[in-house]
Each structure stands twice: as structure tokens, then as C-alpha cells.
Design an enzyme around this catalytic site. Structure first.
Site, PDB file in Angstrom:
ATOM      1  CB  ALA A 262      -0.963  -0.003   1.192  1.00 18.74           C
TER       2      ALA A 262
ATOM      3  CB  SER B 169      -0.585   6.777   7.448  1.00 17.89           C
ATOM      4  OG  SER B 169      -1.124   5.548   7.874  1.00 17.89           O
TER       5      SER B 169
ATOM      6  CG  HIS C 201       5.877   3.042   1.738  1.00 13.99           C
ATOM      7  ND1 HIS C 201       4.516   3.178   1.756  1.00 13.99           N
ATOM      8  CD2 HIS C 201       6.192   2.250   2.793  1.00 13.99           C
ATOM      9  CE1 HIS C 201       4.010   2.497   2.767  1.00 13.99           C
ATOM     10  NE2 HIS C 201       5.006   1.930   3.420  1.00 13.99           N
TER      11      HIS C 201
END
Ligand code: PAF
Length: 257
Positions: free
Chosen positions: A32, A185, A37
């Protein structure tokens, strides 16, 4: 980008990379993927010859089975994104590859892991530390990258590496925020439009509050359901529930506060 699923497959790649004298940087993820990231991956790409990213939704770190069920999964989209970024290897193990013992063996930390998020999520850090150690043992990276949004996790992993004399360098990357201040997030996707506005207020109150107590009071005044707000190691860390989604965030504490 080469996708590797098995330990034996990775070992073959690892021998080739090592024999070329290349450094290996590693970004463990649960998929996800979002801008947080991406920032870890970009830093890893810049600092290492080869970058490996893992995607494994680690069941042992979810203390609530409903949370595990709801956790967003998007391997195809993630994999295309990693390829575009220039990642060399995607490690995509299944449960048996990571837990050949069915989690009979686990890594326990007895102090820090019991506080903050650990006090409210029994077994969570045991699951995190165990999976990260197993992934390190498989990948054997020179460097590994973790986001400061999960500040307690990052500190626990750094301590684990010291405690077990592990030969990997841990690097942390700053929190990435959306334009409204919300820390990015995977869980943000679960928020309603009103929840998202409250999440922005949560970020703003945490950033601007003069003390942990002031932050707690302001959050409660806004009707935001608190898990904790605490000052720890130069940071103010908080966890709240909005739309029944647990959100965490932290800010550096300025010395005059
Ligand atoms: O931060 C995460 O996404 C996870 O806790 C990690 C480090 C990949 C372990 O499953």
C-alpha cells in the site's frame, strides 16, 4: 525489477551482487505504498548500488484481527510504482517463507516496547522485531531504511541491531506530510471526508501545542478519541482514533517548549 519470492532465489541474487562488490540497501514494507515509502526508496536508491524492497503484510504485528483484514493490499500497483522508481529487486515472500516455524520463535524486548504504542497494542512490537530480524537474516542488507512516523518502531529496530550485534546500518527518514499537514499513512485511505479534516486538526494541534498536556486537552476538546500523547527522547508522540482508524504522529520538541 526482478521479483524474488523464495529464500533460495534471493540467495542466488545475493551471491551475484556481493561478488560484484555492490552495496545492498533494503526498504521493508507492508505494501500500500505512499509518498512516505517513496521517500525511503529514493534515499535507498541514492545511497546504495542495489535496492531491494520487500512487501509482506506481517500478520504477527496486528494485535487486532479486524485491522489485519482491513489493511489495504495493492501488490500490482505497488510493484509498478517500484519499477518506475528504479528499484532493482522486489522481495515478495509468503507466510511460510518468513515463518517456517509458524511463529514459535519470537523476539521480545522488555522495556521500550511495553510503552507508548506497545502499551496499547500487545504483541505488536514483538511481531515487528521478529519479522524485521527474519527479513534482515534473509536479505542481509548493508543498510536498511525506516520512516520516523513510526518513531518508536525505528528506535526499537536500531536498538535490536545493537543488541544482537547485527551487521546492518539503520537509517531513518523524516515524516512526509500531505498539504493539510497529515502524516502520510496507508490508513489515511480509510478516513471519511470529515475524518480527514479531524486528522488535519490532529496534526496541527500536535505541532503547535505547548506541552503534552495542552495537546491532550485540545484533542479532547475537539472530540478526538485519544490513545496517548507523550514526550519521549526529544519527540512528542501521539496516537488517536478517528473514524475508528488508529493514527499515529510525532514532532520534534523545541527546547523552549
Ligand atoms: O513499518 C512497517 O511497514 C512495518 O512495521 C515493517 C517494518 C515493514 C515490518 O512489518
Amino acid at each position: 525489477m526482478q521479483t524474488v519470492r523464495a529464500v533460495a532465489g534471493w540467495n542466488t541474487v545475493r551471491v551475484e551482487v556481493e561478488s560484484s562488490g555492490h552495496t545492498i540497501g533494503f526498504v521493508p514494507t507492508m505494501g500500500a505504498l505512499h509518498a512516505g515509502h517513496t521517500s525511503l526508496v529514493e534515499r535507498c536508491l541514492a545511497e546504495n548500488d542495489k535496492t531491494v524492497v520487500s512487501i509482506f503484510v506481517n500478520p504477527t504485528q496486528f494485535n487486532d484481527p479486524k485491522d489485519l483484514e482491513k489493511y489495504p493490499r495493492s501488490v500490482d500497483v505497488d510493484s509498478r510504482r517500484l519499477e518506475e522508481l528504479g528499484v532493482d529487486y522486489l522481495f515478495l515472500p509468503d507466510r511460510v517463507t518468513v515463518y517456517p516455524d509458524d511463529y514459535r520463535y519470537r523476539l521480545t524486548e522488555t522495556d521500550l516496547s511495553t510503552r507508548l504504542c506497545g502499551a496499547h497494542r500487545p504483541g505488536h512490537f514483538e511481531g515487528v522485531l521478529t519479522v524485521v530480524m527474519r527479513l534482515f537474516n534473509i536479505i542481509r542488507p548493508h543498510r536498511a531504511y525506516f520512516g520516523e512516523k513510526d518513531y518508536q518502531q525505528y528506535r526499537l529496530i536500531e536498538d535490536m541491531v545493537t543488541a544482537f550485534l547485527m551487521d546492518v546500518e539503520i537509517r531513518s527518514c523524516p515524516i512526509v506530510r500531505d498539504a493539510d499537514g497529515v502524516a502520510v499513512s496507508s490508513r489515511n485511505a480509510l478516513l471519511s471526508a470529515d475524518g480527514r479534516k479531524l486528522a488535519a486538526e490532529f496534526a496541527s494541534i500536535l505541532k503547535n501545542g505547548d506541552s503534552a498536556l495542552a495537546v491532550r486537552n485540545s484533542l479532547e476538546d475537539r472530540g478526538i478519541h485519544l490513545d496517548y500523547v507523550e514526550d519521549w527522547l526529544g519527540r512528542r508522540l501521539a496516537a488517536v482514533f478517528i473514524d475508528e482508524v488508529r493514527l499515529i504522529d510525532n514532532v520534534e520538541i523545541e527546547s523552549e517548549k
